[in-house]
Structures are given as C-alpha cells and as structure tokens.
Design a protein around this motif. Structure first.
Motif, PDB file in Angstrom:
ATOM      1  N   GLU A 177      41.579  89.145  15.329  1.00 39.83           N
ATOM      2  CA  GLU A 177      40.358  89.883  14.994  1.00 39.83           C
ATOM      3  C   GLU A 177      39.953  89.881  13.519  1.00 39.83           C
ATOM      4  O   GLU A 177      39.544  90.917  13.008  1.00 39.83           O
TER       5      GLU A 177
ATOM      6  N   HIS B 181      37.868  92.542  23.599  1.00 39.30           N
ATOM      7  CA  HIS B 181      39.063  93.031  22.895  1.00 39.30           C
ATOM      8  C   HIS B 181      38.926  92.787  21.386  1.00 39.30           C
ATOM      9  O   HIS B 181      39.076  93.705  20.580  1.00 39.30           O
TER      10      HIS B 181
ATOM     11  N   HIS C 147      38.217  95.519  18.092  1.00 42.20           N
ATOM     12  CA  HIS C 147      39.059  95.626  16.901  1.00 42.20           C
ATOM     13  C   HIS C 147      38.250  95.844  15.623  1.00 42.20           C
ATOM     14  O   HIS C 147      38.777  96.345  14.638  1.00 42.20           O
TER      15      HIS C 147
ATOM     16  N   GLU D   3      45.969  97.885  19.246  1.00 43.66           N
ATOM     17  CA  GLU D   3      45.968  97.088  20.474  1.00 43.66           C
ATOM     18  C   GLU D   3      45.557  97.924  21.688  1.00 43.66           C
ATOM     19  O   GLU D   3      44.823  97.461  22.552  1.00 43.66           O
TER      20      GLU D   3
ATOM     21  N   TYR E 103      50.452  96.316  24.929  1.00 41.10           N
ATOM     22  CA  TYR E 103      49.200  95.781  25.464  1.00 41.10           C
ATOM     23  C   TYR E 103      48.858  96.365  26.841  1.00 41.10           C
ATOM     24  O   TYR E 103      47.709  96.376  27.246  1.00 41.10           O
TER      25      TYR E 103
HETATM   26 ZN   LIG Z   1      44.382  92.749  19.681  1.00 43.54          ZN
END
Ligand SMILES: [Zn+2]
Length: 853
Positions: A287, A319, A323, A342, A405
């Motif tokens: 990211e 995702h 971030h 995360e 995660y």
């Molecule tokens: Zn990530």
C-alpha cells in the motif's frame, strides 16, 4: 576515492556506560532496530526530510550510486545518534555532518553520529554511497522497492521505524526508455544523453516502510480514480487480459476510494494516487501511497475469469485502497500493532464489497474468506494471538500470518456486533481524525471505542486480541412430548486453560416447511437457550447459521442428509465448514467426508461453495487418504466431479470443477481426456481456458510422469510474454520427470539469489513436493527446515510461512512427521516464532497420523 577507517568513539562508549540512571534514554548499539532505540529516537527527533538522488544503470549488476541529504531536528545532543544502514559499511564513500567531513563509525548495522558534531535544532547529514540492493528487487529491465517492515535500512541510511514519519524528495536517473513511479507527483523529467532524470515533488509525511518507487520498461496507462488523474505502470502484453482489465481496475479503485471517503468522513489523504503491476510480485499488493504495488497476475484477468478470481481482485484493490486511511494516514507506533492496519484493510474491504454486492452475498464471502483460513492456524498448537510483543523490528516479519489477516477481521466483526454499527463507525472516525498523519496503538483505539459503548472492552480484548485459540462448542438438548424442554450450549477452550470467548451467534431450527432463527449471546461457559424452550422438536438444528460465530461448532447428526433442504448458500457453507472441522477432530472419517462432499458437487449451485468444497476435497484426498486407497476412491471421485461438471449450467462452476478434476485425477480415462484438452487447446463445452490454465494443465500432466515428455517444452513455446516465460522456465525443472534435475533444482534453492522470485519458488515447491513425487522429495524436508532461519533473514515477510506451507502442506507419511519431530527435538532452543510457524504448517501432517486410513 576516499578510504574509510572504522574508528570507535571512546567518548560515546563512556557516556553510554556510566550514566545508568538514564538507562531508558540510552539505547544499546545492537543489530536491527530495537524498541529502546526507537523510543529514544522518537523522543529526540522531529522534522525529518530525506533528499535522495539515485543513479540507476540499465544493468542490474552495476552499482546504484546515491547521494542523500538527511535533515532533522534534534532536541538533545547528550548522546550520539544511530542511523540505520544494514549494508557493508564500505558502501559509504563520504559522510558530512553539519559541514564536518567525518570518518564513518559503523557498528551493528548502524552509522553512529558522534554527539560532538550534533547540534540542538536543525542538523544536516550528507552521504555519498552505493545503495544496498537487498530490497530493490532488481531485474534485467526493471526494479522496485519493497521496504516493509524494516528494509529501507538495507537500501539507504535512515531512521527505519514507523513512528518517525518523514518527507522524501526523490530523483531517479534512469536509462532513457524507462518509466518511473514514486510516492510524490512527478515535478519534471530531464533528458541528458542516454538518460532521463525524474524529479518527484516532495512527498507527504510517510513512514520509511511506505517510501517506494518502481522504474523500468513499463507501459503507462492514465485514467481517472474518482476525479484524480492516475498513472498505472504495467508490463502485461496479452490484449485478451488488458482490454477488459484496464477499465475494471480503475473503476474498482474509484468505487473503493469513494466508499472509504464517505465511511471515514475524510477525503483521500495524499497528494497523488497511482499504482504499478509487478510480474511475480511477492505479495498480493503493498500500500505505498501514490505508488501501490500489485501482483500483475491478480490484476489482469481475461473474460474467462471465475467469480472467485474477480472477487479476489476486488478484495485486493479494496484492501490496498483502505490502507490509505488505515496504516498510511494513521500508522501503528510499532510493528507489534501491524495487525491493526491489516485488520482494518481487510474488514473495510469487506464492507465496501457489502456495499457493492448486498448483505447476503457479503456474509457468505466473509465466512469463506476468513473462517477456514483463521481456523487453519488457530486450531494448531503453534497458534499465536492477534497482538504479539516485538522487541526488535528485525523480527517483525514473523508477526504476519492468517491470524492477523483472517482471525482479526472476525474479531472486528464481533466488536462491531457488540458496539452496534453506528457507535463503531463513530469511534473509528474519532480515532482517524485524532491521529491523522501520525501514529497510534491498539490501546489508543480501544480507549476511544470504550467511550462509545457500555460493553466491557477490556475483558473482551484480553481473550480475542491478546490470547490465541478458539472455543469448542457443544450442546445438550432434551425433549418432552416432542417439545424442547432444555437446551444448553457449552463452551470450552480447544487447548490451554479454560476461557470464554464472548460472542454473539445465531442458530436455526429447521422444520418441514418453516425455520426458526434464534440469536444467542454466548458469554459464559454454559449458556441456556431459553428462547427455544417450548418450541417443537425440529428436523435438525444448524449452529452458527449467520456464519459470524467463531469456534468449532457442533453438527446435528441429522444435518448431513438434509444439506440441500437448506436453501441459503450461507447455511450450506457454514455446514460444510463445521463438518470439515469435525472431521479434523476425528468425529467423521476422511473417506465418509470425501464421499459426502463429492456427492454435493452436482447439487451445489453457489460458486463460492463449490470452491470451498473442492478445496476441502483436495486436502482430504491428498492428505488424509493413503495412496493405495486413493486409487480405489479416485474412480468414484473422478466420476462425481466430471458428472457435476456436465450437469452444472454456469461456466464458472464448470471451470471450478474442471480445476478440481485436474487436481485429483489418476485414471487413464481422465489422463487422456485432459491430455486432449491440453494438446488441442480445446476446452470442454461451456468452459473458457486461458494460457495460464493450459500452463497449469501441462504441469498437472507432467507431474504424473505423462508419457509425452515434450509437454513442458511445447508449453514453453506457446508462452509469448517474457515475464511469464521466465516464470515457466524457472518452475520446469521442479516438475521434471528426471530426478537429477529436481535434486539440482532443490540444491540451487540454497543460494538466496535463486530464491529471489519468491512466488515462483513457491509454485515450483508445490510440484517438487507433489504427493505423487513424495517418495523422492521426502529427502528435501530436513534441509528445508534447516534453511528456515536463513529464509527468514533473506526473504520477504510472508516467505518463511509460505516456504513451510509449500514444502510440508501435502505430506501425510509417518516419515515426514518424524523429520519434523526430530528437527524440533534436536533444536530445543529454536526461535520460538519460527517454531510456531512450523507447528502451524505441519498440523495436518501430525493429524494425518491419527486420521489417515
Ligand atoms: Zn495489507
């Protein structure tokens, strides 16, 4: 040339050793970035600005010469200052501090600036050096940085810790034909001779691990993300992928960006949006603000892509975009809280998908994405808590894994359930606004959330965040006159001391023509389901019917024969997961489970469920059935899968089943069928296969020692894209029928240079250790464990765990289990984090000893 002497500064050493009363302020000089060094530097440093000029030659073996001006404000000059540089100190050719040329004092991966040359207020360090290559991912005609978690210090001298945010002014001198992308907007580019120099505007405030650039022979596509003109660099050449993917990639980013701007109430917080697709990238994405990196194969999909592949791409983009707020704008103080960025990225990605796809589909996707992956670690004796302590950033890579995660989003969903959606969102907004462009820890967030809820977050936090494991849930039910008169749920820890995971979940009672749904607050060891008392006896009960409860759930004995009486795909998915978990705990035999899941394939219409089932079938078939019995069972299984493929209407479902068939086949009939598909490049009716699909089919045929030895050579000639060709040729020897070639391949993996393309190594390991090759690959296992520590120190963050998974993931034999036990016994003081990874990734192997039949 300038010659360097490493001189120790006795003055500094004396200062450090004699004023022990200020010990907290005096970090020892040790490798990595210790917590005490980070705390000290955070206390004295502000206003950090890196000016970096890099001269990058076309040839990857030539050195990258660099000039750096590092300026910072210092509030105390009592001590010398450690600057991180994990490289050969001879790479520094000149060091000037505040106008004084000094000899470099290099110790334990640090340049130590003597206190005598430092001043209170603004300081300026000028360094001429050769950049370290370790995290520059240099390829023949492109390179990219990947500095997470602490690898910026391998490339250039810096203060490599997440809470020392800095601005970066970067210039890159490149071969003229190259393109480049970085965090900041491009200011100008100047051509001189055969070179082009890109000057980038000074970046926003970034942690060192967010500083990034990529350069090389890339194609440039410019589009809009929201209203922002956005640059995208890529190397893909296949028009069948480019045409549908380019617009899709931009529209997915746009949707995600606008969802997060609305949800957080904060406009996109950086000067520029931009991204780059990297061939064989070691992660799915990373990211970096203004220069997000993606694995090219995850972004570029052709018209034959399955729903699962499309979902994964949506998820990945959502995702990385999440971030920008969670992780990039507000960053953890220290990598012990890396899970926070995360969990938010995954959790917010799921929310944006819910927004796009509806609640029912969202719950199913959330369940299938997170629960099986979280259980795969949490049911093992190597399970780790979500939040783990960290003494030194050099060990930060070991914190990553399925728990952060996948278990963390489950936990976050439970937290949102507990607080209510509105209070949860208000709390998160307050947190983002308070810590914008700065850093915060999990306790900082909990303190804010606590104000928005009457619930006891402390106790809740202790069990969900600071401890590992999951509950085993069982029940007792009695009936009188065909009515429930007692219904009790019992919660026990799967291992370790008894504890309770406070959570809400749902159970559904199924009747011949109706259902009754009961919400349960499971917050004690024993919970009475009072609401059910007096209800008529159901045909069967489905536990965890909303799919948000966490643990090993009981399965009603009457459920398996009524799987398709449950109309909702979500209900069947939660049943499949519970059945599989029951099988792993020994309550259902693998053969019975295989037969039941195989039978479900022709009836199950939901693609995500077919994916779940075929994944389970593959694991059971290869890991929990002995080879002799596998041959007997495979005839039935092949028929079940091929029959289902013919029966299914949707092309995606057919394709999932084709993949499953390709995974498990052993018979000559199946071999001939698949060989013809590969040879003629004619997919079965209703299925579309891409070049990647034919490549994987070629490997599947070859690993079965197919009589046609030219398969791999022919497939190689079919591949035109140079990056994909390289990948194929790298994997080829691992699939070869010639054992000497495979031995040689494994031997070459011992050199870090041959492990550089981690995603290719992992694909090759899968074939090297394929169950049909295990009699000859067992010999690699001991060394594979022996290499783990080195792999941790030379590889990227996910590599140690993926290395173990790809090496041990499909073994079932006692000999393989003995190699693991032996290794752990003969290395009693082994790194505990790595030991945990070994236990996590060999858990099925150990279970196989009990379950295999
Ligand atoms: Zn990530």
């Amino acid at each position: 040339m300038y010659r360097y002497l490493t001189i120790l500064f006795p003055l500094l050493v004396v200062l450090v050793s004699c004023s022990s009363r200020k010990a907290v302020n005096e970090p020892p000089v040790e490798k990595g970035v210790s917590k005490s060094l980070a705390v000290y530097r955070k206390a004295v440093l502000t206003d950090i600005h890196y000016h970096l000029d890099l001269d990058i030659p076309a040839e990857k073996i030539k050195p990258i010469l660099a000039h750096e001006v590092l300026s910072f404000n210092l509030s105390s000059t009592r001590l010398g200052l450690q600057v991180d540089f994990k490289e050969d100190p001879s790479k520094i050719s000149s060091l000037v501090i505040n106008g004084h040329q000094i000899e470099s004092n290099y110790q334990q991966e640090h340049l130590i600036l003597p206190a005598a040359y430092l001043v209170k207020g603004k300081n300026e360090l000028q360094i001429e050096f050769t950049a370290g290559d370790a995290a520059l991912n240099r390829n023949p005609d492109y390179l990219y940085t990947l500095f997470v978690p602490d690898r910026a210090r391998t490339a250039f001298p810096c203060f490599d810790q997440p809470d020392l945010k800095a601005v970066y002014t970067l210039s890159l001198k490149l071969p003229k034909s190259w393109k480049a992308i970085a965090n900041g907007e491009l200011k100008d580019s100047v051509i001189t001779g055969g070179n082009k120099t890109y000057h980038f505007k000074t970046s926003d405030l970034l942690s060192t691990y967010h500083f990034a650039f990529a350069a090389g022979n890339f194609q440039l596509y410019t589009g809009l993300v929201g209203a922002k003109t956005t640059e995208f660099l890529y190397r893909e050449t296949d028009q069948a992928k480019l045409a549908p993917s380019l617009p899709a990639i931009f529209s997915i980013h746009s949707a995600a960006l606008s969802y997060y701007e609305n949800w957080t109430g904060i406009p996109y917080p950086f000067q520029k949006f931009g991204f780059v697709a990297i061939p064989d990238f070691q992660f799915g994405g990373m990211e970096h603000p203004g220069a997000i990196q993606y694995k090219a194969s995850s972004l570029f999909l052709d018209a034959g892509a399955t729903k699962d592949q499309l979902n994964s791409r949506n998820n990945l983009i959502a995702h990385e975009t999440a971030h920008m707020w969670f992780g990039d704008m507000v960053t953890m103080d220290w990598f012990s809280d890396v899970w926070m960025k995360e969990v938010f990225a995954n959790f917010m990605a799921d929310k944006s998908a819910e927004n796009a796809g509806g609640t029912e589909g969202y719950a199913l996707k959330f369940l299938i994405d997170h629960f099986p992956a979280a259980y795969a670690v949490d049911r093992t004796t190597g399970a780790n808590p979500i939040r783990q302590p960290l003494d030194n950033l050099k060990d930060a890579g070991s914190l990553y894994g399925n728990i952060i995660y996948h278990k963390a989003p489950v936990m976050m969903q439970q937290l949102e359930n507990l607080m209510g959606k509105t209070a949860f969102q208000q709390g998160i907004r307050e947190y983002l606004a308070k810590y914008a462009r700065s850093n915060a820890s999990w306790p900082d967030l909990i303190q804010i959330l606590d104000k928005h809820t009457p619930a006891n977050l402390k106790q809740w936090n202790k069990i969900w965040v600071n401890e590992s494991g999951r509950p085993l849930i069982s029940y007792q039910i009695t009936y009188q006159d065909q009515k429930i008169n007692h219904f009790e749920l019992i919660q026990k820890a799967e291992y370790g001391t008894q504890r309770v995971w406070p959570q809400t979940f749902e159970l559904t009672l199924f009747y011949p023509s109706s259902v009754k749904v009961i919400k349960v607050n499971l917050n004690a060891e024993k919970t009475q389901v009072k609401e059910a008392v007096g209800m008529a006896k159901p045909v069967f009960i489905l536990f965890n019917s909303a799919g948000d409860g966490y643990g090993q759930w009981p399965v009603d004995a009457a459920l398996p024969q009524h799987l398709f009486a449950m109309e909702k795909p979500l209900h069947r998915a939660t049943a499949y997961i519970s059945l599989y978990e029951q099988m792993l705990s020994g309550k259902i035999t693998p053969a019975a489970m295989l037969s039941s899941f195989g039978g479900a394939l022709s009836k199950e219409q939901e693609e995500l469920n077919i994916k779940l089932l075929t994944g389970y079938i593959s694991t059971i078939y290869w890991q929990f059935i002995i080879p002799a019995k596998r041959i007997q069972l495979s005839a039935t299984l092949e028929k079940q899968i091929w029959g289902a493929l013919l029966q299914q209407q949707s092309s995606n479902n057919k394709k999932q089943l084709f993949k499953a068939y390709q995974d498990i086949f052993t018979s000559a009939v199946a071999r001939n069928r698949l060989y013809q598909v590969w040879k003629s490049q004619q997919a079965p009716a209703g299925i579309s296969l891409s070049e990647d699909d034919y490549t994987s089919l070629a490997f599947s045929l070859a690993v079965r020692d197919d009589a046609d030895q030219s398969i791999l050579m022919v497939q190689d000639t079919r591949i035109t894209n140079t990056d994909r060709k390289k990948r194929f040729e790298f994997i080829m020897p691992a699939v070869s029928s010639d054992q000497r070639k495979r031995d040689q391949f494994f031997k070459e993996l011992k050199s870090p240079a041959n492990r550089q393309k981690e995603s290719n190594v992992l694909a090759a390991l899968y074939y090297l250790h394929h169950p049909l090759r295990q009699s000859s690959s067992l010999r690699y296992l001991k060394e594979s464990l022996g290499m783990l520590e080195e792999i941790k120190s030379t590889g990227d963050i996910f590599f140690p765990q993926s290395w173990l998974q790809a090496s041990f993931g499909l073994y079932q034999s006692k000999q393989a289990a003995a190699i693991v036990r032996n290794f752990l016994e003969t290395n009693p003081g082994y790194n505990p984090r790595l030991k945990a990874k070994i236990l996590q990734n060999t858990d099925n192997l150990m279970r196989a000893e009990k379950l295999v039949q």
